[in-house]
Motif scaffolding. Sequence first.
Motif, PDB file in Angstrom:
ATOM      1  N   THR A 180       0.846  -1.194   0.000  1.00  0.00           N
ATOM      2  CA  THR A 180       0.000   0.000   0.000  1.00  0.00           C
ATOM      3  C   THR A 180       0.881   1.245   0.000  1.00  0.00           C
ATOM      4  N   SER A 193      -3.107  16.948   2.232  1.00  0.00           N
ATOM      5  CA  SER A 193      -3.620  15.700   2.812  1.00  0.00           C
ATOM      6  C   SER A 193      -2.785  15.354   4.032  1.00  0.00           C
ATOM      7  N   SER A 231       9.361   4.801   4.626  1.00  0.00           N
ATOM      8  CA  SER A 231       8.928   6.063   4.036  1.00  0.00           C
ATOM      9  C   SER A 231      10.125   6.907   3.635  1.00  0.00           C
ATOM     10  N   SER A 277      -2.035   0.861  -5.171  1.00  0.00           N
ATOM     11  CA  SER A 277      -1.075  -0.073  -4.600  1.00  0.00           C
ATOM     12  C   SER A 277      -0.032  -0.445  -5.646  1.00  0.00           C
ATOM     13  N   GLY A 285      -2.925  11.890   5.211  1.00  0.00           N
ATOM     14  CA  GLY A 285      -2.509  10.886   4.242  1.00  0.00           C
ATOM     15  C   GLY A 285      -3.579  10.585   3.217  1.00  0.00           C
ATOM     16  N   LYS A 286      -3.148  10.400   1.983  1.00  0.00           N
ATOM     17  CA  LYS A 286      -4.051  10.040   0.890  1.00  0.00           C
ATOM     18  C   LYS A 286      -3.572   8.725   0.293  1.00  0.00           C
ATOM     19  N   ARG A 287      -4.461   7.762   0.241  1.00  0.00           N
ATOM     20  CA  ARG A 287      -4.124   6.445  -0.298  1.00  0.00           C
ATOM     21  C   ARG A 287      -3.982   6.521  -1.812  1.00  0.00           C
ATOM     22  N   TYR A 322       6.109   9.830   1.148  1.00  0.00           N
ATOM     23  CA  TYR A 322       5.527   8.616   0.579  1.00  0.00           C
ATOM     24  C   TYR A 322       5.820   7.461   1.531  1.00  0.00           C
ATOM     25  N   THR A 326       0.872   5.480   0.552  1.00  0.00           N
ATOM     26  CA  THR A 326       0.172   6.635   1.108  1.00  0.00           C
ATOM     27  C   THR A 326       1.030   7.881   0.923  1.00  0.00           C
ATOM     28  N   ARG A 327       0.401   8.948   0.446  1.00  0.00           N
ATOM     29  CA  ARG A 327       1.096  10.230   0.296  1.00  0.00           C
ATOM     30  C   ARG A 327       0.564  11.211   1.337  1.00  0.00           C
ATOM     31  N   THR A 328       1.464  11.812   2.076  1.00  0.00           N
ATOM     32  CA  THR A 328       1.096  12.805   3.082  1.00  0.00           C
ATOM     33  C   THR A 328       1.722  14.135   2.704  1.00  0.00           C
TER      34      THR A 328
END
Length: 648
Positions: free
Chosen positions: A374, A382, A429, A390, A385-387, A413, A376-378
């Motif tokens: 998975t 966001s 990350s 995948s 975090g935004k999914r 990321y 996730t970008r923060t």
Amino acid sequence: MRTRSISSATALAVLFSSAVLVAGTAGGAAADSARVLNVKSVGDVVVDDARQRVFVSDPQSGKIVVTDYAGRVVKTLSGLPGVHGLETSAAGQVYAAVGDTGRIVSVDTGTLAQTASYDLGAERPHDLAVAGGKLWFSYAEGLGSLDVTANEPVVVLTEVAGRHPHLGADPAAPDVLVTATNNAATVYDVSTGAAVERTRGGIDAGNLREIDVTPDGRRVIVASGAPYEHVAYSTTDLSRATSYRTTHYPNAVAIAPDGTVAAGVDGMYSPDVYVFPKGHTKLVRSYEFPNTGYSGSSDLLLPAGLAWSSDSRRLFALSTNSHGTVSLRTFDNPTRSLPKVTVSAPSSATRAKQLTVTGKVSATLALPAGTPLTVTRTDAESPSGKRLASVKTTSSGSFSFKDTPPSGGKVTYRVAYAGSGTHAAAAGSDSVSVSRAATTLKLDKNKNVYAHGTSVKFTATLGKTYKNRTVKLYSDPAGDGRGRVLVKTGKVASNGKISATVKLSRDTTVTAVYDGDSRTSGKSAKSWVGSKVKISTKLSNHYKTARLNGVTTHYYKASKDPYVGTVMTAYPGRQHRLQYEVRVQGRWQGLGTEYFAASSFGETRIRLLGPHEPGYQFRVRASYVNGVHGDNVHSTTHGAWKYFIHTR
């Protein structure tokens, strides 16, 4: 000596067929933990899964400490001098070899009460094992067995080579019993209830600390001070079968019911526990104890200090630090490989332009190709975090993906692996600094100087931004020790302006701050403004005043000394400058300057001593000079000239 558990679901139930079986299952997963135990020594450790209890013998204190899976003490069983070896049974009993009394006692795992005591007629029983329907024990002269299924307990003693041999057995292979001493071992067939020698031979085992038998009964694994590995020998002919690569000095081995091997070492500067999956000698997990003492090395694993839960989901370890403090450590899911997720993003990137993130998942047990991860970008837009879509691993465990960051600033990321039955969850990350559009921020009044106490209106002007239109205005008066103080915060008007009024009492730095937003960089602007001091000067001791050369002049008799009194804005350590001039042939000429310390109220009173020359016009002026003979919190300020003349 064995250091593992036997649950009610094991084949050992046939041992005590007349007893009531206690069924139970292990609880849910728990995080790794450690708890100090109040013991002076450790002889053995076993686990009762049915009630989630751990039993630890303390020979020096003559007691058994019973804890729950988190290491919290449930009960302490005392009055057991020299207690060493422990063994569990499917009938809900824990057996303990009480060396100083030559007895074996049994304890009910439910009530934790002693249920029986068996006199062995043997000197110092030490190690225990269950095999062939009997409880086997080692003692000073050899090997003994205790049959508690008979109407009357039966003890059989057999002399063997070596004192206090270590015992190894597994409930899944009930016919195999192994005894071992330094560099020698014997394998017995105990299927008939008697110890029938199957094979005897030498093994490479100096300073032997523990042995254990695999669930299939085909191998015995040895933990000894040398060699610096855990060696497995065939129980058929004691030939070397394989080895588990650890390090110096092996001192513990425990084999889980599913065949997983936990190998422990007395290692000061290396991992203390190594875990190998069933049928493999490739390491799946290792554990390095922390340092809880005063020495420079980590805590150490105690000899024979490992034990498994029957579901192989928990591994228990006993360690000691440089103070001699013993801790019970619980490791959750030790059979799962612990992956490491590395993520590599560019150090910098341009907002709204595509970038590439790469990475790799590495583990002692490689993940299969196509393992989903998975992403996730923060970022500023966001923060929670935004999914993202995948990504899957390649055969080498690597991965990559592309993204177009909509927000500037720090963008992180995070790539996560959910875990499986063979692998623990893991995540990694990396962050990238994404560019943001620049804006302008201006602040007026810079370098202006004002009279003391003037209220000055400062106006900041903010240029184009994305969303945020808030500006903060701070003031920082010199020398007050408070630093920057918020004066106003608010959104700018439609023309981009925001104003705040500051009353000046000292030189002041005013700062306008724009924090930025997801697409606009932050900005700040400063204005320094000066504040003069209040200053007044008076002459005294004169006999009149009159106009002379166009200015008010104070008249003194030649015999009188003028007094110059000055009051200016006070500040600790402040000095006033007094400037003295005379008029000669129509021009003013300097007679000198001097600094005088002011009182805490900012006052000075200076006497101009004679003799005084009549007929000349003089003048004096008091000044504050920034940074000279005093302080620098105000701007240089000159007082008015005061004129005087002496007459006969």
